[in-house]
Design an enzyme around this catalytic site. Sequence first.
Site, PDB file in Angstrom:
ATOM      1  N   GLU A 205       0.914  -1.022   0.153  1.00 14.95           N
ATOM      2  CA  GLU A 205       0.090  -0.099  -0.155  1.00 14.95           C
ATOM      3  C   GLU A 205       0.855   1.279   0.029  1.00 14.95           C
ATOM      4  O   GLU A 205       0.397   2.338  -0.573  1.00 14.95           O
ATOM      5  CB  GLU A 205      -0.912   0.052   1.167  1.00 14.95           C
ATOM      6  CG  GLU A 205      -2.185  -1.175   1.002  1.00 14.95           C
ATOM      7  CD  GLU A 205      -2.577  -1.643   2.332  1.00 14.95           C
ATOM      8  OE1 GLU A 205      -3.823  -2.125   2.422  1.00 14.95           O
ATOM      9  OE2 GLU A 205      -1.994  -0.910   3.512  1.00 14.95           O
ATOM     10  N   ASP A 272      -5.012  -5.102  12.466  1.00 15.63           N
ATOM     11  CA  ASP A 272      -6.057  -4.489  13.196  1.00 15.63           C
ATOM     12  C   ASP A 272      -5.684  -4.314  14.661  1.00 15.63           C
ATOM     13  O   ASP A 272      -5.945  -3.070  15.470  1.00 15.63           O
ATOM     14  CB  ASP A 272      -7.430  -5.410  13.129  1.00 15.63           C
ATOM     15  CG  ASP A 272      -8.013  -5.662  11.984  1.00 15.63           C
ATOM     16  OD1 ASP A 272      -7.753  -4.771  10.942  1.00 15.63           O
ATOM     17  OD2 ASP A 272      -8.660  -6.710  11.921  1.00 15.63           O
TER      18      ASP A 272
END
Length: 485
Positions: A205, A272
């Site tokens: 990313e 997460d």
Amino acid sequence: MRSAGVVDRFPDLRVLVVGDLALDDWLEGEGTRLCREAPVPVVDVDRTRHVPGCAANVAANAAALGAHTRLLGLIGADADGELLREAVRRAGIDAEGLVTAPGHRTTAKRRLLCGGRMVARFDQQDHHPWAAGAVAQLAERVRATAPRADVLLVGDYGDGVVSRAVRDAVSSVRSRLRGPLLVDAHDLRPWASCRPTAVTPSAQEALAVLEHESGERAGLLDIDARDLLRRTGADLVAVTLDTDGTVLHRAGAPPHRTRPTRPAEHTTGAGDTFLAVFGLALAAGAEPGAAADLAQQAADLVVAEPETAVCRHADLARRLSPGRPRRVLTASEVHDLVERRRARGDRIAFTNGCFDLMHSGHAAYLEQAADLADVLVVGVNSDASVRRLKGPDRPVLPEEERVRLLAALAAVDAVTVFDEDSPTDLIELIRPDVYVKGGDYTPEMLPECPLVRRLGGEVRMVDYVADHSTSSVIDRIRVRAGAAS
């Protein structure tokens, strides 16, 4: 600030999580034969576990770490949506911010395990855009609630929930946020205008952000920290590298590298966990490098667990302070323990007291209480609470010693401290099946009894061991001390 001190501040923080949600289902069983239609095992599923996924898992981690956590997102008006809503509540998250979008399917990711190993994953996702009305309602909730949070965490995984309307809502309240804004997004470019405190891209990313403007394919060695910070609009960029750890970039400082994590069969939810702990640590006042190190340690704990797991406050605190007794928990950790055990069908017992100068009467009563249920939780009055109830010369032993002694007893499954004069808040949190007190009391003497019964529990008085009380022990010590003098 030491890492242990940072973690101790987590329960004081209010966290708002916004983003794409998913129901993570884990179906497990044994395969005893091959299918006739294809060379695949036939799995007799005997256990199904429904847990929060994607941004809902970020919220589950924040709640497990003790923070007051609220989740904003969209779910479909379907069975999976209700399963996800219930899983969110079960994780101790405020689910009032979930918006139901009629006609839309809730994203669900189902993993099939055979003999403990994953053999298949099948996803259900609605590729149609979310209804404009539901998105507008979500954006309005962001505007209303974000300024009251100590940290805002965004999980944008490309499901369409975090659309331009929601990004605009975040941007409109950015200057009024009390704490940091952290974004984990597959495409970070649209978030640059929100000026995130930190972003947590994977290596791929991060490279995608750089490639978009240059038009050239980049490699990890080509990452220019200043360019990455400029293009993401962030003060901090933590590039996650799976088992190779994380590289933290910030203006005016060399890259900070966390240690590699342990090898793992899967890393489901590790990102997460990193996002939740990194955000909480920054909000608690940690220096960015220390916050990244702490988040990496939390992710390291999670990858060692099976399925979609969360990092609990007790586990992280024990990693940082190995001497902490395993059964001494915060109130939110007790809630988590109780919910997990209740889901297995276990019966929960609760009792409370000062437990100053432990004696055989205490041990006998706790053993009887443990016999009434599968799990015994003990609430202990804090030092300040004991002084209010017993006078300025009590307790004799500070709470750290009292809880350590209780945690060493085989009859006790969990010990937690409360600061109020009455344990009513704990009782409401735990909802015990049975509330236990010693026979020196009667139900009429206990103001907690009506609450227990209203919550569906029963009150039991166990045998009182005569002439065994802390006051009598103190009196005997004083008599003998007087005689010796």
